[in-house]
Design a protein around this motif. Structure first.
Motif, PDB file in Angstrom:
ATOM      1  N   GLY A 110      24.364  -3.146   9.840  1.00  0.00           N
ATOM      2  CA  GLY A 110      23.988  -4.497  10.217  1.00  0.00           C
ATOM      3  C   GLY A 110      24.121  -4.673  11.712  1.00  0.00           C
ATOM      4  O   GLY A 110      24.303  -3.701  12.461  1.00  0.00           O
ATOM      5  N   ALA A 111      24.034  -5.917  12.173  1.00  0.00           N
ATOM      6  CA  ALA A 111      24.143  -6.202  13.602  1.00  0.00           C
ATOM      7  C   ALA A 111      25.444  -5.628  14.152  1.00  0.00           C
ATOM      8  O   ALA A 111      26.516  -5.829  13.587  1.00  0.00           O
ATOM      9  CB  ALA A 111      24.087  -7.704  13.838  1.00  0.00           C
ATOM     10  N   GLY A 112      25.344  -4.898  15.251  1.00  0.00           N
ATOM     11  CA  GLY A 112      26.495  -4.229  15.846  1.00  0.00           C
ATOM     12  C   GLY A 112      26.689  -2.807  15.367  1.00  0.00           C
ATOM     13  O   GLY A 112      27.534  -2.081  15.888  1.00  0.00           O
ATOM     14  N   GLY A 113      25.880  -2.376  14.376  1.00  0.00           N
ATOM     15  CA  GLY A 113      25.955  -1.010  13.903  1.00  0.00           C
ATOM     16  C   GLY A 113      25.388  -0.026  14.914  1.00  0.00           C
ATOM     17  O   GLY A 113      24.420  -0.326  15.630  1.00  0.00           O
ATOM     18  N   TYR A 114      25.985   1.166  14.966  1.00  0.00           N
ATOM     19  CA  TYR A 114      25.655   2.172  15.986  1.00  0.00           C
ATOM     20  C   TYR A 114      25.627   3.528  15.322  1.00  0.00           C
ATOM     21  O   TYR A 114      26.485   3.843  14.492  1.00  0.00           O
ATOM     22  CB  TYR A 114      26.738   2.128  17.067  1.00  0.00           C
ATOM     23  CG  TYR A 114      26.611   3.092  18.240  1.00  0.00           C
ATOM     24  CD1 TYR A 114      26.296   2.618  19.507  1.00  0.00           C
ATOM     25  CD2 TYR A 114      26.886   4.454  18.102  1.00  0.00           C
ATOM     26  CE1 TYR A 114      26.237   3.478  20.604  1.00  0.00           C
ATOM     27  CE2 TYR A 114      26.814   5.314  19.191  1.00  0.00           C
ATOM     28  CZ  TYR A 114      26.496   4.819  20.437  1.00  0.00           C
ATOM     29  OH  TYR A 114      26.437   5.672  21.522  1.00  0.00           O
ATOM     30  N   ALA A 115      24.658   4.358  15.672  1.00  0.00           N
ATOM     31  CA  ALA A 115      24.606   5.720  15.144  1.00  0.00           C
ATOM     32  C   ALA A 115      24.157   6.678  16.234  1.00  0.00           C
ATOM     33  O   ALA A 115      23.257   6.364  17.026  1.00  0.00           O
ATOM     34  CB  ALA A 115      23.653   5.809  13.956  1.00  0.00           C
ATOM     35  N   TYR A 116      24.806   7.865  16.259  1.00  0.00           N
ATOM     36  CA  TYR A 116      24.367   8.960  17.109  1.00  0.00           C
ATOM     37  C   TYR A 116      23.630   9.965  16.236  1.00  0.00           C
ATOM     38  O   TYR A 116      24.127  10.381  15.184  1.00  0.00           O
ATOM     39  CB  TYR A 116      25.541   9.645  17.808  1.00  0.00           C
ATOM     40  CG  TYR A 116      25.106  10.907  18.520  1.00  0.00           C
ATOM     41  CD1 TYR A 116      24.385  10.826  19.706  1.00  0.00           C
ATOM     42  CD2 TYR A 116      25.366  12.165  17.987  1.00  0.00           C
ATOM     43  CE1 TYR A 116      23.938  11.974  20.349  1.00  0.00           C
ATOM     44  CE2 TYR A 116      24.926  13.318  18.619  1.00  0.00           C
ATOM     45  CZ  TYR A 116      24.209  13.222  19.806  1.00  0.00           C
ATOM     46  OH  TYR A 116      23.760  14.351  20.431  1.00  0.00           O
ATOM     47  N   LEU A 117      22.451  10.374  16.684  1.00  0.00           N
ATOM     48  CA  LEU A 117      21.561  11.242  15.921  1.00  0.00           C
ATOM     49  C   LEU A 117      21.324  12.520  16.721  1.00  0.00           C
ATOM     50  O   LEU A 117      20.573  12.518  17.707  1.00  0.00           O
ATOM     51  CB  LEU A 117      20.234  10.521  15.664  1.00  0.00           C
ATOM     52  CG  LEU A 117      20.375   9.162  14.980  1.00  0.00           C
ATOM     53  CD1 LEU A 117      19.115   8.330  15.149  1.00  0.00           C
ATOM     54  CD2 LEU A 117      20.717   9.348  13.510  1.00  0.00           C
ATOM     55  N   PRO A 118      21.987  13.629  16.366  1.00  0.00           N
ATOM     56  CA  PRO A 118      21.840  14.851  17.155  1.00  0.00           C
ATOM     57  C   PRO A 118      20.451  15.449  17.041  1.00  0.00           C
ATOM     58  O   PRO A 118      19.732  15.221  16.058  1.00  0.00           O
ATOM     59  CB  PRO A 118      22.902  15.786  16.562  1.00  0.00           C
ATOM     60  CG  PRO A 118      23.137  15.269  15.184  1.00  0.00           C
ATOM     61  CD  PRO A 118      22.917  13.793  15.243  1.00  0.00           C
ATOM     62  N   ALA A 119      20.084  16.206  18.048  1.00  0.00           N
ATOM     63  CA  ALA A 119      18.780  16.866  18.049  1.00  0.00           C
ATOM     64  C   ALA A 119      18.651  17.759  16.822  1.00  0.00           C
ATOM     65  O   ALA A 119      19.570  18.496  16.465  1.00  0.00           O
ATOM     66  CB  ALA A 119      18.618  17.683  19.323  1.00  0.00           C
ATOM     67  N   GLY A 120      17.501  17.663  16.164  1.00  0.00           N
ATOM     68  CA  GLY A 120      17.210  18.515  15.024  1.00  0.00           C
ATOM     69  C   GLY A 120      17.698  18.012  13.690  1.00  0.00           C
ATOM     70  O   GLY A 120      17.371  18.612  12.655  1.00  0.00           O
ATOM     71  N   CYS A 121      18.456  16.918  13.664  1.00  0.00           N
ATOM     72  CA  CYS A 121      18.924  16.396  12.377  1.00  0.00           C
ATOM     73  C   CYS A 121      17.753  15.727  11.649  1.00  0.00           C
ATOM     74  O   CYS A 121      16.783  15.276  12.270  1.00  0.00           O
ATOM     75  CB  CYS A 121      20.093  15.428  12.541  1.00  0.00           C
ATOM     76  SG  CYS A 121      19.651  13.768  13.114  1.00  0.00           S
ATOM     77  N   GLY A 122      17.853  15.666  10.329  1.00  0.00           N
ATOM     78  CA  GLY A 122      16.848  14.957   9.558  1.00  0.00           C
ATOM     79  C   GLY A 122      17.316  13.544   9.284  1.00  0.00           C
ATOM     80  O   GLY A 122      18.361  13.338   8.675  1.00  0.00           O
ATOM     81  N   TRP A 123      16.560  12.568   9.773  1.00  0.00           N
ATOM     82  CA  TRP A 123      16.965  11.186   9.542  1.00  0.00           C
ATOM     83  C   TRP A 123      15.771  10.331   9.165  1.00  0.00           C
ATOM     84  O   TRP A 123      14.632  10.639   9.470  1.00  0.00           O
ATOM     85  CB  TRP A 123      17.729  10.602  10.734  1.00  0.00           C
ATOM     86  CG  TRP A 123      17.018  10.510  12.058  1.00  0.00           C
ATOM     87  CD1 TRP A 123      16.780  11.527  12.928  1.00  0.00           C
ATOM     88  CD2 TRP A 123      16.507   9.325  12.693  1.00  0.00           C
ATOM     89  NE1 TRP A 123      16.140  11.050  14.066  1.00  0.00           N
ATOM     90  CE2 TRP A 123      15.968   9.705  13.942  1.00  0.00           C
ATOM     91  CE3 TRP A 123      16.449   7.972  12.320  1.00  0.00           C
ATOM     92  CZ2 TRP A 123      15.387   8.800  14.820  1.00  0.00           C
ATOM     93  CZ3 TRP A 123      15.868   7.056  13.191  1.00  0.00           C
ATOM     94  CH2 TRP A 123      15.344   7.478  14.426  1.00  0.00           C
TER      95      TRP A 123
END
Length: 270
Positions: A110-123
Motif C-alpha cells: 500500500g501507500a509507503g510500500g517499497y521494493a528493491y528489484l534486482p537485475a534479472g529477477c522475475g517480477w
C-alpha cells in the motif's frame, strides 16, 4: 502519511501558459503542474497503465538512471514489466494497492510500500484494489563487480525504516532503505526529510547524479546557481557536480524521494 503524485488532467484555457519548468546544462526542474495527461506514455506489455517519464539517460547530462511515475487502473498491470534484463529497480507506492510478485513470492504493498528489484529477477505487478495504483519507479543498469555478490530482492515499508539524523543537526534526516556500506548495491533510493527551517548548510557538489521527487512540503532549493521554490509533486533532475542546497519552508516537513548512484569506480572512457 500522504505522498504526492502527478495530478494529470489539463489546465483550463484561461491559464497563463508561462511556467516554471527549467532545463539547463546542470539541472532540470519539472514542476508538478506540467505533469498532465498529454505528456504520459503507454508502456509495452502493461495494461491499463500510463507513465510520466521524468528522467532518462542523456549523453552529457545525467546518464545512469530513468525515473517514472506510473498509474495503473483497476485490474491493470504487467507480467513483463522490465524489458532490460540488466536493469535493477525500486518501486515506491504513493497510493492504491499493488500486488507485487517477485520470483514467485507475492506481496501486497500500500501507500509507503517499497521494493528493491534486482537485475534479472522475475517480477509482476497488478492493481488489485478499486482505486488507481500510483507508484514511483526508478530504473538503473546494474554494475556487477567481480568478487562481490549481487543484491537480493526485498520488500518493506517506509514506517519500518529508521530516520537517521544527519551529523550536527536535529531537523534533517534520511531513511536509508539499504545499508550504505553494502557494496552489493550501486544505487540508493532514500527518503530525505527536513523539518520546517531545516537546511543543507552548504552547496553540495559531488559526482552522484540525483532524481528528487517532492513527496510533501515546500522548500527553496539551490540548483546550480538558481534558488527555486519547490513543492509537492515537483521533480528535480541533477547531473553530476551540480551544486545543491535546501532551506525547508512552510509548516509541515519537507520530504523527497532521492535517487543517487554510489559505490562504484567511475569509468575512464567516454
Amino acid at each position: 502519511m500522504s505522498y504526492a503524485f502527478p495530478m494529470g488532467g489539463l489546465p483550463a484555457q484561461d491559464v497563463n501558459p508561462e511556467g516554471a519548468a527549467v532545463f539547463k546544462t546542470a539541472y532540470a526542474f519539472i514542476p508538478a503542474i506540467t505533469m498532465r495527461d498529454i505528456v504520459t506514455s503507454n508502456l509495452p506489455h502493461w495494461s491499463g497503465t500510463r507513465a510520466w517519464i521524468l528522467a532518462r539517460p542523456l549523453s552529457g547530462f545525467a546518464e545512469t538512471f530513468a525515473q517514472y511515475a506510473v498509474e495503473v487502473t483497476k485490474g491493470g498491470g504487467s507480467d513483463r514489466p522490465e524489458p532490460d534484463k540488466g536493469a535493477e529497480g525500486v518501486v515506491f507506492v504513493a497510493s492504491g494497492e499493488m500486488q507485487l510478485t517477485i520470483d514467485g513470492d507475492a506481496h501486497v504493498l500500500g501507500a509507503g510500500g517499497y521494493a528493491y528489484l534486482p537485475a534479472g529477477c522475475g517480477w509482476r505487478v497488478k492493481n488489485t484494489g478499486d482505486a488507481p495504483l500510483q507508484f514511483h519507479w526508478v530504473r538503473k543498469r546494474y554494475e556487477p563487480v567481480p568478487g562481490i555478490d549481487r543484491p537480493t530482492a526485498f520488500v518493506t515499508h517506509e514506517r519500518d525504516v529508521a530516520f537517521n539524523t544527519m551529523p550536527n543537526t536535529d531537523n534533517w534526516t534520511t531513511q536509508r532503505f539499504v545499508d550504505p556500506s553494502d557494496m552489493r548495491h550501486d544505487m540508493h533510493v532514500n527518503i530525505v526529510t527536513f523539518q520546517p527551517g531545516g537546511v543543507i548548510p552548504f552547496a553540495e557538489t559531488h559526482v552522484m547524479e540525483h532524481g528528487l521527487y517532492v513527496l510533501q512540503g515546500t522548500a527553496r532549493y539551490l540548483l546550480n546557481d538558481d534558488w527555486v521554490d519547490v513543492g509537492p509533486g515537483d521533480f528535480m533532475w541533477l547531473r553530476a557536480f551540480c551544486p545543491q542546497a535546501c532551506i525547508a519552508t512552510g509548516n509541515t516537513p519537507f520530504r523527497y524521494l532521492l535517487y543517487k548512484d554510489v559505490n562504484r569506480h567511475v569509468g575512464l572512457t567516454l
